[in-house]
Design a protein around this motif. Structure first.
Motif, PDB file in Angstrom:
ATOM      1  N   TYR A  19    -102.112   1.821   4.134  1.00 50.86           N
ATOM      2  CA  TYR A  19    -103.083   0.759   4.363  1.00 50.86           C
ATOM      3  C   TYR A  19    -102.860   0.082   5.712  1.00 50.86           C
ATOM      4  O   TYR A  19    -101.754   0.089   6.258  1.00 50.86           O
ATOM      5  N   LEU A  20    -103.920  -0.517   6.201  1.00 49.42           N
ATOM      6  CA  LEU A  20    -103.829  -1.412   7.341  1.00 49.42           C
ATOM      7  C   LEU A  20    -104.501  -2.722   6.933  1.00 49.42           C
ATOM      8  O   LEU A  20    -105.719  -2.763   6.786  1.00 49.42           O
ATOM      9  N   GLN A  21    -103.692  -3.735   6.726  1.00 47.96           N
ATOM     10  CA  GLN A  21    -104.208  -5.061   6.403  1.00 47.96           C
ATOM     11  C   GLN A  21    -104.466  -5.805   7.696  1.00 47.96           C
ATOM     12  O   GLN A  21    -103.568  -5.927   8.536  1.00 47.96           O
ATOM     13  N   MET A  22    -105.688  -6.270   7.857  1.00 48.62           N
ATOM     14  CA  MET A  22    -106.079  -6.971   9.079  1.00 48.62           C
ATOM     15  C   MET A  22    -106.519  -8.375   8.718  1.00 48.62           C
ATOM     16  O   MET A  22    -107.458  -8.547   7.933  1.00 48.62           O
ATOM     17  N   ASN A  23    -105.863  -9.362   9.252  1.00 52.82           N
ATOM     18  CA  ASN A  23    -106.169 -10.755   8.975  1.00 52.82           C
ATOM     19  C   ASN A  23    -106.704 -11.456  10.224  1.00 52.82           C
ATOM     20  O   ASN A  23    -106.494 -10.986  11.344  1.00 52.82           O
ATOM     21  N   SER A  24    -107.396 -12.551   9.997  1.00 58.21           N
ATOM     22  CA  SER A  24    -107.934 -13.362  11.096  1.00 58.21           C
ATOM     23  C   SER A  24    -108.668 -12.491  12.103  1.00 58.21           C
ATOM     24  O   SER A  24    -108.387 -12.530  13.303  1.00 58.21           O
ATOM     25  N   LEU A  25    -109.605 -11.704  11.609  1.00 58.66           N
ATOM     26  CA  LEU A  25    -110.318 -10.770  12.471  1.00 58.66           C
ATOM     27  C   LEU A  25    -111.027 -11.487  13.608  1.00 58.66           C
ATOM     28  O   LEU A  25    -111.551 -12.608  13.439  1.00 58.66           O
ATOM     29  N   LYS A  26    -111.055 -10.816  14.744  1.00 58.21           N
ATOM     30  CA  LYS A  26    -111.709 -11.326  15.939  1.00 58.21           C
ATOM     31  C   LYS A  26    -112.783 -10.331  16.366  1.00 58.21           C
ATOM     32  O   LYS A  26    -112.674  -9.129  16.068  1.00 58.21           O
TER      33      LYS A  26
ATOM     34  N   LEU B 149    -107.957  -1.628   5.358  1.00 53.33           N
ATOM     35  CA  LEU B 149    -108.377  -0.236   5.506  1.00 53.33           C
ATOM     36  C   LEU B 149    -107.404   0.667   4.752  1.00 53.33           C
ATOM     37  O   LEU B 149    -106.219   0.366   4.656  1.00 53.33           O
ATOM     38  N   SER B 150    -107.943   1.774   4.260  1.00 49.89           N
ATOM     39  CA  SER B 150    -107.129   2.741   3.525  1.00 49.89           C
ATOM     40  C   SER B 150    -107.160   4.087   4.224  1.00 49.89           C
ATOM     41  O   SER B 150    -108.180   4.470   4.804  1.00 49.89           O
ATOM     42  N   CYS B 151    -106.066   4.792   4.127  1.00 54.30           N
ATOM     43  CA  CYS B 151    -105.959   6.163   4.640  1.00 54.30           C
ATOM     44  C   CYS B 151    -105.347   6.995   3.516  1.00 54.30           C
ATOM     45  O   CYS B 151    -104.163   6.849   3.213  1.00 54.30           O
ATOM     46  N   THR B 152    -106.162   7.838   2.912  1.00 49.42           N
ATOM     47  CA  THR B 152    -105.704   8.646   1.792  1.00 49.42           C
ATOM     48  C   THR B 152    -105.508  10.086   2.238  1.00 49.42           C
ATOM     49  O   THR B 152    -106.366  10.658   2.908  1.00 49.42           O
ATOM     50  N   ALA B 153    -104.376  10.642   1.860  1.00 55.51           N
ATOM     51  CA  ALA B 153    -104.001  11.982   2.305  1.00 55.51           C
ATOM     52  C   ALA B 153    -104.247  13.022   1.222  1.00 55.51           C
ATOM     53  O   ALA B 153    -104.332  12.703   0.036  1.00 55.51           O
ATOM     54  N   SER B 154    -104.319  14.259   1.676  1.00 53.79           N
ATOM     55  CA  SER B 154    -104.614  15.369   0.772  1.00 53.79           C
ATOM     56  C   SER B 154    -103.385  15.885   0.043  1.00 53.79           C
ATOM     57  O   SER B 154    -103.508  16.749  -0.820  1.00 53.79           O
ATOM     58  N   ARG B 155    -102.225  15.383   0.417  1.00 53.30           N
ATOM     59  CA  ARG B 155    -101.027  15.879  -0.241  1.00 53.30           C
ATOM     60  C   ARG B 155    -100.145  14.739  -0.730  1.00 53.30           C
ATOM     61  O   ARG B 155    -100.159  13.636  -0.181  1.00 53.30           O
ATOM     62  N   ARG B 156     -99.397  15.060  -1.753  1.00 51.49           N
ATOM     63  CA  ARG B 156     -98.507  14.064  -2.324  1.00 51.49           C
ATOM     64  C   ARG B 156     -97.400  13.697  -1.362  1.00 51.49           C
ATOM     65  O   ARG B 156     -96.975  14.525  -0.564  1.00 51.49           O
ATOM     66  N   ASP B 157     -96.984  12.451  -1.456  1.00 51.58           N
ATOM     67  CA  ASP B 157     -95.813  11.983  -0.707  1.00 51.58           C
ATOM     68  C   ASP B 157     -95.956  12.200   0.797  1.00 51.58           C
ATOM     69  O   ASP B 157     -94.955  12.424   1.493  1.00 51.58           O
ATOM     70  N   PHE B 158     -97.175  12.157   1.317  1.00 48.84           N
ATOM     71  CA  PHE B 158     -97.336  12.484   2.736  1.00 48.84           C
ATOM     72  C   PHE B 158     -96.604  11.484   3.616  1.00 48.84           C
ATOM     73  O   PHE B 158     -96.126  11.833   4.695  1.00 48.84           O
ATOM     74  N   SER B 159     -96.492  10.239   3.139  1.00 52.07           N
ATOM     75  CA  SER B 159     -95.794   9.254   3.964  1.00 52.07           C
ATOM     76  C   SER B 159     -94.291   9.490   3.976  1.00 52.07           C
ATOM     77  O   SER B 159     -93.590   8.876   4.779  1.00 52.07           O
ATOM     78  N   MET B 160     -93.811  10.382   3.107  1.00 52.93           N
ATOM     79  CA  MET B 160     -92.399  10.740   3.140  1.00 52.93           C
ATOM     80  C   MET B 160     -92.166  11.995   3.971  1.00 52.93           C
ATOM     81  O   MET B 160     -91.030  12.430   4.142  1.00 52.93           O
TER      82      MET B 160
ATOM     83  N   GLN C  44    -104.820  16.581   5.463  1.00 51.86           N
ATOM     84  CA  GLN C  44    -106.152  15.995   5.671  1.00 51.86           C
ATOM     85  C   GLN C  44    -106.094  14.515   5.334  1.00 51.86           C
ATOM     86  O   GLN C  44    -105.478  14.119   4.330  1.00 51.86           O
ATOM     87  N   LEU C  45    -106.742  13.715   6.163  1.00 53.19           N
ATOM     88  CA  LEU C  45    -106.719  12.265   6.020  1.00 53.19           C
ATOM     89  C   LEU C  45    -108.143  11.737   5.928  1.00 53.19           C
ATOM     90  O   LEU C  45    -109.020  12.196   6.669  1.00 53.19           O
ATOM     91  N   VAL C  46    -108.354  10.768   5.051  1.00 55.70           N
ATOM     92  CA  VAL C  46    -109.667  10.141   4.908  1.00 55.70           C
ATOM     93  C   VAL C  46    -109.493   8.631   4.954  1.00 55.70           C
ATOM     94  O   VAL C  46    -108.811   8.060   4.096  1.00 55.70           O
ATOM     95  N   GLU C  47    -110.125   8.012   5.943  1.00 52.16           N
ATOM     96  CA  GLU C  47    -110.091   6.563   6.048  1.00 52.16           C
ATOM     97  C   GLU C  47    -111.271   5.955   5.296  1.00 52.16           C
ATOM     98  O   GLU C  47    -112.334   6.578   5.172  1.00 52.16           O
ATOM     99  N   SER C  48    -111.075   4.733   4.841  1.00 52.96           N
ATOM    100  CA  SER C  48    -112.150   3.997   4.181  1.00 52.96           C
ATOM    101  C   SER C  48    -111.870   2.511   4.302  1.00 52.96           C
ATOM    102  O   SER C  48    -110.765   2.107   4.678  1.00 52.96           O
ATOM    103  N   GLY C  49    -112.882   1.727   3.973  1.00 52.91           N
ATOM    104  CA  GLY C  49    -112.704   0.282   3.927  1.00 52.91           C
ATOM    105  C   GLY C  49    -113.352  -0.485   5.057  1.00 52.91           C
ATOM    106  O   GLY C  49    -113.344  -1.711   5.047  1.00 52.91           O
TER     107      GLY C  49
ATOM    108  N   ARG D 191     -97.873   1.070   2.441  1.00 53.65           N
ATOM    109  CA  ARG D 191     -98.238   2.301   1.745  1.00 53.65           C
ATOM    110  C   ARG D 191     -98.153   2.118   0.234  1.00 53.65           C
ATOM    111  O   ARG D 191     -97.492   1.227  -0.274  1.00 53.65           O
ATOM    112  N   ASP D 192     -98.847   3.012  -0.449  1.00 57.85           N
ATOM    113  CA  ASP D 192     -98.731   3.167  -1.896  1.00 57.85           C
ATOM    114  C   ASP D 192     -98.497   4.650  -2.121  1.00 57.85           C
ATOM    115  O   ASP D 192     -99.435   5.452  -2.090  1.00 57.85           O
ATOM    116  N   ASN D 193     -97.258   5.009  -2.335  1.00 61.21           N
ATOM    117  CA  ASN D 193     -96.899   6.426  -2.465  1.00 61.21           C
ATOM    118  C   ASN D 193     -97.595   7.083  -3.639  1.00 61.21           C
ATOM    119  O   ASN D 193     -97.995   8.255  -3.574  1.00 61.21           O
TER     120      ASN D 193
END
Length: 122
Positions: free
Chosen positions: A82-89, A20-31, A3-8, A74-76
């Motif tokens: 995360y999605l860092q967005m700069n110079s937004l248009k 933006l952040s995407c937090t997962a329901s399980r540990r180490d999901f990015s692995m 399960q994924l939850v976006e925020s930001g 990511r932050d494991n």
């Protein structure tokens, strides 16, 4: 499936930065999953924004038009990508979705979050 939850998301001005952040329901999901960000503006198809296979440590992949402005990371310890967005248009305004797929599968069969909305005023 994870399960994924976006925020930001929020209302921004052109030129602002936003993470933006995407937090997962399980540990180490990015692995365990290949993680991607997509976006969908009103009346348009969902489009790929960025993705990365953190499992094997490949370079991130970005939509050509967004290279240099957007960064996926990511932050494991926080089970968060995360999605860092700069110079937004103004054209960056959309609902942004996080997705996670197992290697060998397609984005169509991914787990998806509910999205977070980004508005950009000129």
């Amino acid at each position: 499936q994870v399960q994924l939850v976006e925020s930001g998301g929020g209302l921004m001005q052109a030129g602002d930065s936003l993470r933006l952040s995407c937090t997962a329901s399980r540990r180490d999901f990015s692995m365990l999953y290949i993680v991607g960000w997509f976006r969908q503006a009103p009346g348009k198809d969902r489009e790929f924004v960025a993705g990365r296979n953190f499992i094997i440590g490949t370079d991130a992949d970005y939509a050509d038009s967004l290279k240099g402005r957007f960064t996926i990371s990511r932050d494991n310890a926080k089970n968060t990508v995360y999605l860092q967005m700069n110079s937004l248009k103004p054209e960056d305004a959309a609902t942004y979705y996080c997705a996670a797929r197992v290697p060998g599968s397609t984005w169509a069969t991914s787990s998806w979050g509910q999205g977070t909305k980004v508005a950009v005023s000129s």
